[in-house]
Design a protein around this motif. Structure first.
Motif, mmCIF file in Angstrom:
data_model
loop_
_atom_site.group_PDB
_atom_site.id
_atom_site.type_symbol
_atom_site.label_atom_id
_atom_site.label_comp_id
_atom_site.label_asym_id
_atom_site.label_seq_id
_atom_site.Cartn_x
_atom_site.Cartn_y
_atom_site.Cartn_z
ATOM 1 N N LEU A 191 8.480 33.396 39.434
ATOM 2 C CA LEU A 191 8.363 31.776 39.502
ATOM 3 C C LEU A 191 9.263 31.733 40.825
ATOM 4 N N THR A 192 8.496 30.896 41.708
ATOM 5 C CA THR A 192 9.440 30.563 43.131
ATOM 6 C C THR A 192 9.156 29.147 43.164
ATOM 7 N N VAL A 193 10.520 28.441 43.579
ATOM 8 C CA VAL A 193 10.334 27.117 43.783
ATOM 9 C C VAL A 193 11.071 26.780 45.050
ATOM 10 N N ARG A 194 10.519 25.763 45.689
ATOM 11 C CA ARG A 194 11.173 25.575 47.057
ATOM 12 C C ARG A 194 11.738 24.350 47.113
ATOM 13 N N SER A 195 12.707 24.019 48.144
ATOM 14 C CA SER A 195 13.292 22.702 48.276
ATOM 15 C C SER A 195 12.235 21.677 48.525
ATOM 16 N N GLY A 196 12.517 20.463 47.914
ATOM 17 C CA GLY A 196 11.506 19.290 48.192
ATOM 18 C C GLY A 196 10.201 19.434 47.396
ATOM 19 N N GLU A 197 10.325 20.298 46.191
ATOM 20 C CA GLU A 197 8.887 20.642 45.737
ATOM 21 C C GLU A 197 8.915 20.268 44.123
ATOM 22 N N VAL A 198 7.851 19.753 43.714
ATOM 23 C CA VAL A 198 7.811 19.607 42.283
ATOM 24 C C VAL A 198 6.992 20.708 41.634
ATOM 25 N N HIS A 199 7.446 21.587 40.893
ATOM 26 C CA HIS A 199 6.651 22.925 40.405
ATOM 27 C C HIS A 199 6.580 22.942 38.881
ATOM 28 N N GLU A 201 6.917 3.622 32.240
ATOM 29 C CA GLU A 201 8.041 4.267 32.380
ATOM 30 C C GLU A 201 7.747 5.766 33.077
ATOM 31 N N VAL A 202 6.708 6.019 32.705
ATOM 32 C CA VAL A 202 6.297 7.297 33.436
ATOM 33 C C VAL A 202 6.195 7.075 34.942
ATOM 34 N N GLU A 203 5.697 5.786 35.376
ATOM 35 C CA GLU A 203 5.273 5.582 36.714
ATOM 36 C C GLU A 203 6.677 5.505 37.468
ATOM 37 N N GLU A 204 7.581 4.745 36.373
ATOM 38 C CA GLU A 204 9.144 4.596 37.136
ATOM 39 C C GLU A 204 9.626 5.975 37.445
ATOM 40 N N PHE A 205 9.390 6.699 36.595
ATOM 41 C CA PHE A 205 10.185 8.096 36.378
ATOM 42 C C PHE A 205 9.474 9.030 37.602
ATOM 43 N N PHE A 206 8.163 8.946 37.671
ATOM 44 C CA PHE A 206 7.554 9.711 38.943
ATOM 45 C C PHE A 206 8.009 9.240 40.260
ATOM 46 N N GLU A 212 -0.511 14.071 33.712
ATOM 47 C CA GLU A 212 0.497 14.118 34.673
ATOM 48 C C GLU A 212 0.912 15.086 35.647
ATOM 49 N N VAL A 213 0.700 16.011 34.854
ATOM 50 C CA VAL A 213 0.854 17.555 35.957
ATOM 51 C C VAL A 213 0.011 17.308 37.090
ATOM 52 N N VAL A 214 -1.252 16.834 37.031
ATOM 53 C CA VAL A 214 -2.175 16.527 38.406
ATOM 54 C C VAL A 214 -1.447 15.649 39.086
ATOM 55 N N ALA A 215 -0.881 14.702 38.633
ATOM 56 C CA ALA A 215 -0.406 13.396 39.329
ATOM 57 C C ALA A 215 0.930 14.023 40.174
ATOM 58 N N ILE A 216 1.639 14.726 39.620
ATOM 59 C CA ILE A 216 3.122 14.717 40.260
ATOM 60 C C ILE A 216 3.286 15.873 40.919
ATOM 61 N N SER A 217 2.559 17.088 40.647
ATOM 62 C CA SER A 217 2.952 18.618 40.989
ATOM 63 C C SER A 217 2.555 18.694 42.486
ATOM 64 N N ASP A 218 3.308 19.652 43.246
ATOM 65 C CA ASP A 218 2.822 20.292 44.443
ATOM 66 C C ASP A 218 2.533 21.505 44.260
ATOM 67 N N GLU A 219 3.070 22.324 43.155
ATOM 68 C CA GLU A 219 2.558 23.702 42.734
ATOM 69 C C GLU A 219 2.440 23.709 41.244
#
Lengths: 512, 309
Positions: free
Chosen positions: A30-38, A180-185, A207-214
């Motif tokens: 698993l690789t996570v970068r700064s500024g990324e929602v993985h 609340e999910v919208e606010e949370f995002f 939600e996964v599709v809405a918020i993720s980068d990876e």
């Protein structure tokens, strides 16, 4: 956005973790970068939690290495993880209800006035963080007084207070309304823009599709795919997660509903704490329809279900009729005899006895009937034959009929309960959170069974906090808020936005 | 009855009540600290007996009351370490372990008494310390300002325990460990260490309670405490896990006990009923417990051993 793209914030390489009889993580990367929602996507038992517990120092890996900002580390304890800027927002909030927000935030940190606490100093920093990330909260309030969405903010503040740069969010949206999910995002976006690394664990594909980068997909302890929302849609993600084709929207044949089988009038119920949990509720469920009860947990759904099932008393003047028989306060046997089947929310507390065998649990309701006992003695032959039939018909995966029920997976325990409840051919089916904690395959099957009952003429009431679930199977959705029905919508007219507003207590049609 | 309602009798009864409440207050506060951390200690009675005996034996053989107080306190501390090992380190079931500690304390203090002392002898008692000026106030002085150092100390413990639990980082950790140990653990707070410390504090106070009891009487006998340790546990529930509540309960018990003693002496209670009237404090306290039972919940993790899964 990202400050240093060459060196990832987090690299987990070849992580392997064995438990007796189970390979929980098998060479996971698993690789996570700064500024990324993985996003870590996977079913229950796919190994997401194990991987994150390793990252947070709750488990030690058998093999593999963890690099933080390029540097190899051994995370020996949660304190070590926290000290290195790793924060975890647990699925079940790790808050102490009787302490204030500031006390919860300060817990385990150094006080500037040791041995005394320094709550004013803590409160000031909490307010700074609140302002920066849009997490409005009063630091002096006790946590038990906060709504669920606010508690989550406290969890995030706790992590940011400890200067977490990498945050693990374990199913953070499970308890939130769509708004609340919208606010949370919005909060996640704020953290993303400040260069935090975010690991988002979820199985809610929308939600996964809405918020993720990876997106990294796990199945049976292994990484089975790596993708981005641009490359894969919900359907493809579900297939990667389960390993076979799944239908996200079960077939629901058109039928005309018949007469009302479950009639609730002026129902008033007290909660365990003595407050009014259900506050004058009226509801009809007709033959051949599924009515969904939506709402944020704690708005009286549990009490409503328990009264219908005969497990809880209601105030005088309340009425619940099952096929015309009044059942309020008369106990579970009367409700069942009137035609009710009940799939309870707490399946190991109210639905099955963990130490009993599969076969014993399958006849738990009827073991006293003529069919299964004679003069007080159980007829084991008949019981075994009957159990085997149900296990086969409802696809309960079990090593045998004499296996202790508690050793089965959540999905199979739920199928077992469903098998017992549906075996009697109920005319009214009450199912509370029927697929919570159940894998997609089993959930799909459970949905089919509920729809089959409804199409066969049963009246079904399904309580769920998962709006997608209700929108998939229900004919009508009623939203509960503070013990009342805020509104009932036909499925054709149901939108997530309208339902979400009702879940937050805003009346249909009234200004938001 | 009119003999009772004179200022002298009333105030001296109050004074006796305050004196009698001392062991309850120490033991109750100690039990409360332990329960706040999530550990129930049913062994208070046993710890009180052990401390009482060793304090008494020390006073008897050395003649030093201060040494007796020290020994009694240390015995409590030692029992705290033992109980901490049993419940926190070995995760034993708390109810049963506590009963074990009680039975051990009951039996061992009896055995030691028979072996080392045999026939009861009086030691010197704790002297009364009169607070200058205040103790000269008519009646009030007798009631509040002519007590032993132990009694004053017990009441000073009330704000101290409040500060400890409410205003210190240790106290915050104790409350977290008793309400949601997973949460404390996830933030790097060692639940084991916190609970161990709370147990040691609690048992030390139970030891002080036993010491105060025996040095107030100046004599030891088997089962000297006669259930006081168990009443102290009840007082924690009575006081809703708050120090002032525990103090109110201890005072109620002490004053009722003192009233019964006074009434017997004045002949208001006939001799034939004296055995029954001895139950009065317990009955009244239990009745108050039932009537006043507020909807206050005990610490959520009380009696639950903690370990990571």
């Amino acid at each position: 956005m990202a400050t240093d793209t060459d060196i990832p914030m987090l690299e987990m390489r070849g992580i392997t973790k064995r438990f007796p009889g189970v390979l929980a993580n098998d060479a996971v990367d698993l690789t996570v970068r700064s500024g990324e929602v993985h996003t870590l996507l996977g079913e229950n038992g796919a190994g997401k939690s194990t991987l994150m517990k390793i990252l947070f120092g709750l488990y030690q890996p058998d093999e593999g290495e963890i690099r933080l900002n390029g540097e190899a580390i051994e995370v020996e304890s949660p304190s070590f993880a926290i000290a290195h800027g790793i924060g975890m927002i647990h699925q079940h909030f790790m808050l102490v209800p009787t302490l204030t927000v500031a006390e919860n935030v300060a817990l385990g940190t150094r006080s500037t006035r040791w041995p005394l606490t320094d709550l004013p100093v803590v409160s000031r920093r909490v307010e700074e963080i609140s302002e920066k990330f849009g997490l409005a909260i009063d630091p002096s309030i006790e946590v038990w007084k906060l709504a669920v969405g606010e508690r989550q903010r406290v969890e995030i503040i706790k992590a940011l207070y400890r200067d977490a740069r990498l945050l693990v969010l374990d199913e953070p949206t499970a308890v939130l309304t769509p708004q609340e999910v919208e606010e949370f995002f919005g909060i996640l976006n704020e953290m993303r823009s400040t260069g935090h690394g975010l690991i988002f664990i979820s199985h809610k594909l929308r939600e996964v599709v809405a918020i993720s980068d990876e997106i990294t997909v796990l199945r049976n302890g292994r990484v089975t795919g790596h993708t981005t929302p641009a490359e894969s849609d919900r359907h493809q993600l579900a297939t990667m997660m389960v390993g076979r084709e799944v239908s996200l929207a079960p077939d629901r044949p058109e039928i005309e509903p018949g007469e009302s089988r479950l009639v609730i009038r002026n129902l008033v119920v007290e909660s365990d704490r003595g407050t009014t949990a259900v506050d004058g509720l009226d509801l009809d469920v007709r033959a051949g329809e599924i009515v969904g009860i939506a709402g944020v947990s704690g708005n009286g759904q549990r009490e409503l279900a328990e009264v219908i099932a005969g497990l809880r008393d209601a105030e005088t003047g309340s009425s619940v009729q099952i096929n015309g028989v009044e059942v309020v306060g008369l106990g579970a046997r009367i409700a069942r005899d009137a035609g009710l089947a009940y799939v309870p929310e707490e399946r190991m507390r109210d639905g099955a006895i963990g130490d009993f065998t599969v076969s014993e649990n399958l006849v738990l309701v009827d073991h006293g009937s003529e069919e299964f006992s004679r003069r007080g003695l159980l007829r084991f032959g008949v019981i075994r034959r009957h159990s085997q039939e149900l296990v086969d018909r409802f696809e309960v995966k079990t090593p045998g009929l004499d296996t202790a029920t508690s050793t089965l997976s959540g999905g199979n325990i739920q199928k077992l309960i469903l098998a017992r409840e549906l075996a009697s051919g109920p005319t009214v089916l009450l199912a509370a959170q029927p697929t919570r904690g159940v894998d997609i395959g089993a959930a799909e099957y459970i949905h089919e069974q509920i729809i089959e009952q409804r199409s066969g003429g049963a009246a079904a009431l399904v309580v769920s906090e998962d709006l997608d679930e209700l929108m998939g199977i229900a004919d009508r959705i009623a939203v509960m808020f503070e013990g009342r029905i805020m509104g009932i919508v036909e499925i054709e007219d149901a939108t997530r936005e309208a339902l979400g507003l009702m879940m937050a207590g805003v009346h249909e049609g009234s200004p938001a | 009855m009119s003999d009772f309602f004179t200022a002298t009798v009333l105030f001296s009864t109050l004074a006796a009540g305050i004196r009698l409440s001392t062991p309850f207050l120490f033991a109750g506060l100690g039990e409360m600290v332990g329960q706040k951390s999530g550990v129930l200690n049913l062994g208070v009675e046993g710890v009180m007996l052990l401390s009482a005996f060793f304090a008494y034996w020390t006073a008897l053989s050395t003649g030093s009351l201060w040494l007796a107080v020290l020994v009694g306190t240390l015995v409590g501390l030692l029992m705290g370490v033992v109980y901490g090992l049993i419940t926190v380190v070995f995760h034993a079931e708390q109810g049963i372990s506590g009963i074990g500690i009680f039975l051990f304390g009951l039996g061992f203090s009896d055995l030691m008494f028979q072996e080392k002392v045999g026939t009861p002898k009086f030691t010197s008692k704790l002297p009364s310390v009169d607070i200058p000026l205040l103790s000269d106030i008519p009646h009030v002085g007798v009631a509040f300002f002519q007590h032993s150092a132990m009694t004053y100390a017990a009441f000073v413990m009330v704000p101290l325990v409040m500060i400890l639990l409410r205003r210190t980082t240790f106290g915050t950790n104790v409350r977290a460990a008793g309400e949601n140990p997973e949460s404390a653990d996830s933030l790097g707070v060692s639940v084991a260490r916190i609970r161990f410390s709370a147990i040691v504090i609690g048992n030390t106070l139970a030891g002080v309670a036993g010491t105060a009891l025996v040095l107030e009487l100046g004599i030891f006998q088997p089962n000297l405490t006669a259930g006081r340790g168990f009443i102290a546990i009840a007082l924690v529930y009575f006081g809703a896990w708050r120090a002032p509540g525990v103090m109110a309960g201890a005072l109620l018990y002490g004053v009722v006990e003192a009233t019964v003693i006074t009434w017997k002496a004045l002949g208001i209670i006939p001799r034939s009923l004296s055995d029954i009237s001895a139950m009065a404090p317990a009955v009244i306290t239990i009745a108050a417990l039932v009537i006043l039972a507020r909807r206050v919940k005990p610490p959520a993790a009380l009696t639950q051993p903690f370990s990571r899964h």
